[in-house]
Scaffold this active site. Structure first.
Site, short mmCIF file in Angstrom:
data_model
loop_
_atom_site.label_atom_id
_atom_site.label_comp_id
_atom_site.label_asym_id
_atom_site.label_seq_id
_atom_site.Cartn_x
_atom_site.Cartn_y
_atom_site.Cartn_z
N ASP A 98 -0.49 -13.50 1.40
CA ASP A 98 -1.40 -12.67 0.63
C ASP A 98 -2.15 -11.68 1.52
O ASP A 98 -3.36 -11.50 1.41
CB ASP A 98 -2.39 -13.55 -0.13
N HIS B 130 -7.26 -12.25 -1.61
CA HIS B 130 -7.80 -12.60 -2.92
C HIS B 130 -8.56 -13.91 -2.93
O HIS B 130 -9.41 -14.13 -3.79
CB HIS B 130 -6.67 -12.68 -3.94
N HIS C 148 -13.70 -3.67 -12.52
CA HIS C 148 -13.03 -4.08 -11.29
C HIS C 148 -11.95 -3.07 -10.91
O HIS C 148 -11.88 -2.62 -9.75
CB HIS C 148 -12.42 -5.48 -11.47
N GLU C 149 -11.09 -2.74 -11.86
CA GLU C 149 -9.99 -1.82 -11.56
C GLU C 149 -10.51 -0.42 -11.23
O GLU C 149 -10.00 0.26 -10.33
CB GLU C 149 -8.99 -1.79 -12.72
N HIS D 184 -11.63 -0.18 -7.63
CA HIS D 184 -10.56 -0.03 -6.65
C HIS D 184 -10.33 1.46 -6.34
O HIS D 184 -10.09 1.84 -5.19
CB HIS D 184 -9.26 -0.65 -7.15
N TYR E 134 -5.87 -3.00 3.28
CA TYR E 134 -5.64 -4.14 2.41
C TYR E 134 -4.97 -5.28 3.16
O TYR E 134 -3.84 -5.67 2.89
CB TYR E 134 -4.81 -3.72 1.21
N GLU F 181 -11.24 -6.43 -2.30
CA GLU F 181 -11.26 -7.17 -3.56
C GLU F 181 -12.70 -7.50 -3.97
O GLU F 181 -13.07 -7.41 -5.15
CB GLU F 181 -10.44 -8.45 -3.43
#
Length: 448
Positions: free
Chosen positions: A269, A274, A172-173, A176, A187, A196
């Site tokens: 958010d 998210h 996941h990271e 990004h 974002y 995300e």
């Protein structure tokens, strides 16, 4: 000089939920609650420190670093990054430190997947060296990509296990970083939710590839194995059934919607990035299982092609159209997946929640953002006898809200909405002036 994004794995709202549970009378380990609260504060200070550093992007024409393709470091439960090198890409033999070796395997798997299936050389497409650090801070309940490296905490041992344990956390990271160097998805709002979701998509592809699973065989859980046995939950998110990943007294209930009928239209958010990511997540699951075989080689190829063709501010419909255009013989299956979740030919999002009125003598602070963006709100009546009132009044005397700059929104940042009567300001956490930071801490004290 650009703002450095910090992409954290655990939803900040989830950390806040645990941190505030003791004060709400929920049965949760006080040490775990303290660790979650401390993790939130570390994340904020880290973002503030990184905000003044140089542009992390690899410049056009810059050569990849010489030497090993990746290095795993240990921070030794301190905060210095990258820490001490322990194992490089050239070290085939395990180090004996389980976190180091899990991170090494995860980096190797991520690089191999993007290279062998998508023809991409590292996250930037030009062979950038990958740096990963484990044992970050003490009992740190998170993992993140900070624009230059991957960082993993050990967890608190009560709610969260070590963050290197599930390979999809690393995937996941890492993704990004890939997104930043391809579409650069803004974002905020739907493009932020896609940012995300894309990370979850390729995290799931990586996990299934490592396990040798087809789309039908995968569990479609993100972060499975991260919760310890005391938690009532399977994982942080479910791509096949958003909203069902956990339901725990301390953590609350998974808030993700499964289709556009549950879309959360909010200013919190960065527009619910998210939470609303559950909708495109489910579309990918439906597409991958309809195509069959390997998710990475089937629907994954289509999503990767779409990622390289969309504008940074693309919305759900625009991204869905891009996947259909890239799908070839699978166009009907891809279109049907997006129709099922209501993005193509489905209902739009409903109205967001009405704002809570705040009187002239009331201060309201709302903090949202982070990995999944659940909001926490605190209020303080300045006419009351709360012991915090005197200090908050003093802070307000020194702050001109109209002169406070909001800052640039970036992935996984905390965002503060501060209102005093008719006056209000929205500020990215890393740009909070000291007096406003202290004010926010005081007003949110009962919510931590």
């Amino acid at each position: 000089m650009s703002r450095i994004p910090l992409h954290c794995f655990v939803p900040p709202y989830l950390l806040r939920q645990v941190a505030s549970s003791v004060g709400l009378g929920v049965a949760v380990d006080p040490y775990a609650a303290d660790c979650c609260g401390r993790t939130l504060r570390i994340d904020e200070s880290f973002r503030a420190a990184r905000a003044s550093s140089a542009d992390w992007r690899v410049a056009e024409g810059e050569e990849a670093l010489s030497g090993p393709a990746w290095t795993v470091h240990t921070a030794g439960n301190a905060a210095t990054l990258p820490g001490t090198p322990v194992r490089t890409a050239d070290d085939a033999e395990a180090s004996g430190d389980v976190a180091v070796d899990e991170a090494w395997d995860g980096v190797a798997g991520s690089l191999a997947m993007f290279r062998e299936i998508y023809g991409r050389d590292s996250y930037d497409g030009r062979g950038a060296h990958v740096s990963a650090t484990v044992h970050y801070e003490q009992d740190y309940d998170n993992a993140f990509w900070d624009g230059s490296q991957l960082v993993f905490g050990d967890g608190d041992g009560r709610i969260f296990d070590r963050f290197t344990r599930p390979v999809d956390v690393l995937g996941h990271e890492f993704t990004h970083a890939v997104t930043e160097h391809t579409a650069g998805l803004v974002y905020e709002g739907q493009s932020g939710a896609l940012n995300e979701s894309v990370s979850d998509v390729f995290a799931a592809c990586l996990k299934q590839r490592v396990l040798g699973q087809t789309a039908d065989q995968g569990d479609w859980l993100i972060g499975a194995g991260l919760f310890l046995p005391s938690v009532h939950g399977q994982a942080l998110r479910s791509m096949s059934a958003p909203g069902t990943a956990y339901d725990d007294p301390a953590l609350g209930k998974d808030p993700q919607p499964a289709d556009m009928s549950g879309y959360v239209d909010t200013t919190d958010d960065n527009g619910g990035v998210h939470i609303n990511s559950g909708i495109p997540n489910r579309a990918f699951h439906l597409a991958a299982t309809a195509i069959g075989g390997s998710s990475a080689e089937g629907a994954g190829r289509i999503w990767y092609a779409a990622l390289g063709s969309v504008a940074p501010d693309v919305d759900f419909t625009g991204f869905a159209d891009a996947t259909v255009a890239a799908a070839g013989e699978h166009a009907d299956a891809i279109r049907a997946a997006w129709e099922t979740v209501g993005v193509l030919g489905g209902p739009g999002a409903g109205p967001g929640p009405a704002p809570v009125p705040v009187g002239a003598d009331v201060v309201e602070v709302r903090r949202s953002g982070g990995f999944a963006g659940r909001t926490v709100t605190g209020t303080l009546d300045l006419a009351g006898d709360d012991p915090r009132v005197a200090e908050v009044r003093g802070l307000l005397d020194r702050v001109d809200l109209a002169a406070v700059a909001g800052g640039r929104m970036h992935p996984d940042a905390f965002v503060y909405d501060i209102r005093v009567g008719e006056r209000s300001v929205r500020v990215v956490g890393s740009d909070l002036p000291d007096d406003l930071r202290r004010l926010a801490e005081l007003v949110l004290a009962d919510e931590r």
